[in-house]
Design a protein around this motif. Structure first.
Motif, PDB file in Angstrom:
ATOM      1  N   VAL A 241       0.840  -1.202   0.000  1.00  0.00           N
ATOM      2  CA  VAL A 241       0.000   0.000   0.000  1.00  0.00           C
ATOM      3  C   VAL A 241       0.874   1.251   0.000  1.00  0.00           C
ATOM      4  O   VAL A 241       0.611   2.220  -0.733  1.00  0.00           O
ATOM      5  CB  VAL A 241      -0.946  -0.003   1.218  1.00  0.00           C
ATOM      6  N   TYR A 242       1.912   1.238   0.816  1.00  0.00           N
ATOM      7  CA  TYR A 242       2.847   2.370   0.881  1.00  0.00           C
ATOM      8  C   TYR A 242       3.490   2.631  -0.482  1.00  0.00           C
ATOM      9  O   TYR A 242       3.576   3.773  -0.948  1.00  0.00           O
ATOM     10  CB  TYR A 242       3.904   2.063   1.941  1.00  0.00           C
ATOM     11  N   MET A 243       3.919   1.579  -1.146  1.00  0.00           N
ATOM     12  CA  MET A 243       4.531   1.717  -2.467  1.00  0.00           C
ATOM     13  C   MET A 243       3.540   2.282  -3.484  1.00  0.00           C
ATOM     14  O   MET A 243       3.877   3.147  -4.292  1.00  0.00           O
ATOM     15  CB  MET A 243       5.043   0.360  -2.950  1.00  0.00           C
ATOM     16  N   ALA A 244       2.312   1.770  -3.441  1.00  0.00           N
ATOM     17  CA  ALA A 244       1.305   2.220  -4.407  1.00  0.00           C
ATOM     18  C   ALA A 244       0.934   3.685  -4.182  1.00  0.00           C
ATOM     19  O   ALA A 244       0.681   4.420  -5.134  1.00  0.00           O
ATOM     20  CB  ALA A 244       0.066   1.333  -4.300  1.00  0.00           C
ATOM     21  N   ARG A 245       0.918   4.099  -2.923  1.00  0.00           N
ATOM     22  CA  ARG A 245       0.553   5.481  -2.605  1.00  0.00           C
ATOM     23  C   ARG A 245       1.649   6.467  -3.004  1.00  0.00           C
ATOM     24  O   ARG A 245       1.379   7.516  -3.583  1.00  0.00           O
ATOM     25  CB  ARG A 245       0.297   5.616  -1.102  1.00  0.00           C
ATOM     26  N   LEU A 246       2.895   6.156  -2.660  1.00  0.00           N
ATOM     27  CA  LEU A 246       3.990   7.111  -2.829  1.00  0.00           C
ATOM     28  C   LEU A 246       4.856   6.837  -4.060  1.00  0.00           C
ATOM     29  O   LEU A 246       5.719   7.652  -4.401  1.00  0.00           O
ATOM     30  CB  LEU A 246       4.871   7.134  -1.577  1.00  0.00           C
ATOM     31  N   ASN A 247       4.646   5.672  -4.691  1.00  0.00           N
ATOM     32  CA  ASN A 247       5.395   5.313  -5.899  1.00  0.00           C
ATOM     33  C   ASN A 247       6.899   5.213  -5.660  1.00  0.00           C
ATOM     34  O   ASN A 247       7.707   5.483  -6.552  1.00  0.00           O
ATOM     35  CB  ASN A 247       5.119   6.313  -7.029  1.00  0.00           C
ATOM     36  N   ILE A 248       7.282   4.858  -4.438  1.00  0.00           N
ATOM     37  CA  ILE A 248       8.695   4.639  -4.104  1.00  0.00           C
ATOM     38  C   ILE A 248       8.795   3.496  -3.109  1.00  0.00           C
ATOM     39  O   ILE A 248       7.802   3.117  -2.466  1.00  0.00           O
ATOM     40  CB  ILE A 248       9.367   5.898  -3.505  1.00  0.00           C
ATOM     41  N   SER A 249       9.998   2.969  -2.968  1.00  0.00           N
ATOM     42  CA  SER A 249      10.331   2.051  -1.875  1.00  0.00           C
ATOM     43  C   SER A 249      11.561   2.617  -1.190  1.00  0.00           C
ATOM     44  O   SER A 249      12.637   2.677  -1.789  1.00  0.00           O
ATOM     45  CB  SER A 249      10.634   0.644  -2.403  1.00  0.00           C
ATOM     46  N   SER A 250      11.408   3.046   0.043  1.00  0.00           N
ATOM     47  CA  SER A 250      12.515   3.661   0.772  1.00  0.00           C
ATOM     48  C   SER A 250      12.913   2.791   1.960  1.00  0.00           C
ATOM     49  O   SER A 250      12.046   2.341   2.724  1.00  0.00           O
ATOM     50  CB  SER A 250      12.123   5.055   1.267  1.00  0.00           C
ATOM     51  N   PRO A 251      14.212   2.558   2.165  1.00  0.00           N
ATOM     52  CA  PRO A 251      14.653   1.750   3.313  1.00  0.00           C
ATOM     53  C   PRO A 251      14.460   2.451   4.650  1.00  0.00           C
ATOM     54  O   PRO A 251      14.593   1.821   5.694  1.00  0.00           O
ATOM     55  CB  PRO A 251      16.139   1.512   3.014  1.00  0.00           C
TER      56      PRO A 251
END
Length: 330
Positions: A241-251
């Motif tokens: 969900v986080y990826m879909a919302r913000l369009n990023i993957s952050s460590p």
């Protein structure tokens, strides 16, 4: 020998005590809505309501899993870091070269959820097998998952996801974010599991009287492992969900998210000692945190004051839980 009814009476969102507890939380939420509606101009606008639903989604997903763990008397401090690790794993999968968008999205979802499940499974096995405090075990996993996220991503943010994935994260149905509907579906599933299945009743039983569950012949070890695994599963879903919302993957995503998830569960009436609570209360607790944060921003309070007020609300919720426990013991 203890019977199943002796171990844990059927929990229900519609029992008198549950109705009283949830009504109190609902009234608190209603009071917040009325207050911010009167003192801010844009609180009840459609755009702001959509913003609130979007903002609470990740916390609600994490809090659903946290409810299972707290009901058995445990705690999971690692969900924020596990979410970051799962997001990085999913981000690596979705950006693999040579595969189509649909396959990339499916692979990312599977990889992210699996990463969360593995972390939750390890938390459960280690804490249950050696009868160690879950606070310590999950604190260790917090650091392991965060370090793994930084290592796998080389401390770099991952981006450039397929358009269909980005579109899903921003999609609305009659003004309601699709990602929030996903979270709401998880609440319904969790409610059914906890109130309409033997597994759910046994989780309540472990929180109330673990020894009685063991003497009745039920596998307490695997029940505890299952609760932590479900928490890891929801952390993996939160990562997607986080990826879909913000369009990023952050460590570095998810820092402090575990505290918000715990707060939503406790504000929602689930006892820290286990055995009492409901996922419906967790839903209301997540709304209270989301409405409070949004309303305080609209009023114009700075971030420091918002943190202080949120902290006061959490302390008040814990004090109320103390009195609820005394009332239930009578």
């Amino acid at each position: 020998m203890a019977t199943e009814t002796d171990i844990a009476p059927r929990p229900s969102a519609f029992s008198l005590r549950a109705i009283i507890n949830n009504a109190g939380i609902g009234l608190a939420l209603l009071a917040l809505i009325v207050f911010f509606s009167l003192f801010t101009e844009h609180f009840l606008t459609p755009n702001n309501i959509t913003n609130i639903l979007t903002q609470i989604t990740i916390n609600l997903v994490l809090a659903v899993g946290m409810t299972f763990v707290i009901l058995i008397g445990g705690i999971d401090l690692s969900v924020g870091s596990v979410m970051a690790f799962a997001a990085v794993v999913a981000g690596k999968a979705i950006t693999l070269p040579g595969i189509g968008p649909a396959e990339a999205i499916a692979l990312a979802c599977l990889a992210g959820v699996l990463a969360g499940v593995v972390c939750g499974l390890l938390n459960g096995v280690i804490s249950a097998y050696w009868a160690l405090p879950s606070f310590i075990i999950t604190l260790g996993m917090l650091n392991i998952a965060r370090g793994a996220a930084l290592h796998v991503s080389d401390a770099q943010t991952i981006y450039s996801f397929p358009f269909a994935f980005e579109e899903f994260g921003s999609a609305l149905i009659y003004g309601v974010p699709v990602v929030f509907l996903v979270a709401l579906a998880l609440v319904v599933i969790a409610w059914f599991i906890l109130t309409r299945t033997v597994f759910g009743r046994l989780l309540y039983g472990i929180g109330s009287n673990e020894e009685a569950v063991r003497l009745a012949g039920h596998p307490v070890f695997w029940l505890k492992v299952a609760a932590f695994t479900i928490c890891g599963l929801t952390a993996g879903i939160a990562a997607i969900v986080y990826m879909a919302r913000l369009n990023i993957s952050s460590p570095i995503a998810g820092i402090g998210f575990e505290l918000n998830a715990i707060a939503a569960v406790i504000i929602g009436g689930t006892s820290l000692s286990g055995g009492r609570g409901s996922v419906i209360g967790t839903l209301l607790g997540a709304f209270i945190i989301g409405v409070l944060a949004n309303g305080l921003i609209l009023i114009g309070l700075n971030d420091f004051m918002r943190q202080m007020i949120t902290g006061v609300v959490i302390i008040v919720a814990v004090v109320l839980d103390h009195y609820r426990a005394k009332y239930s013991a009578r």
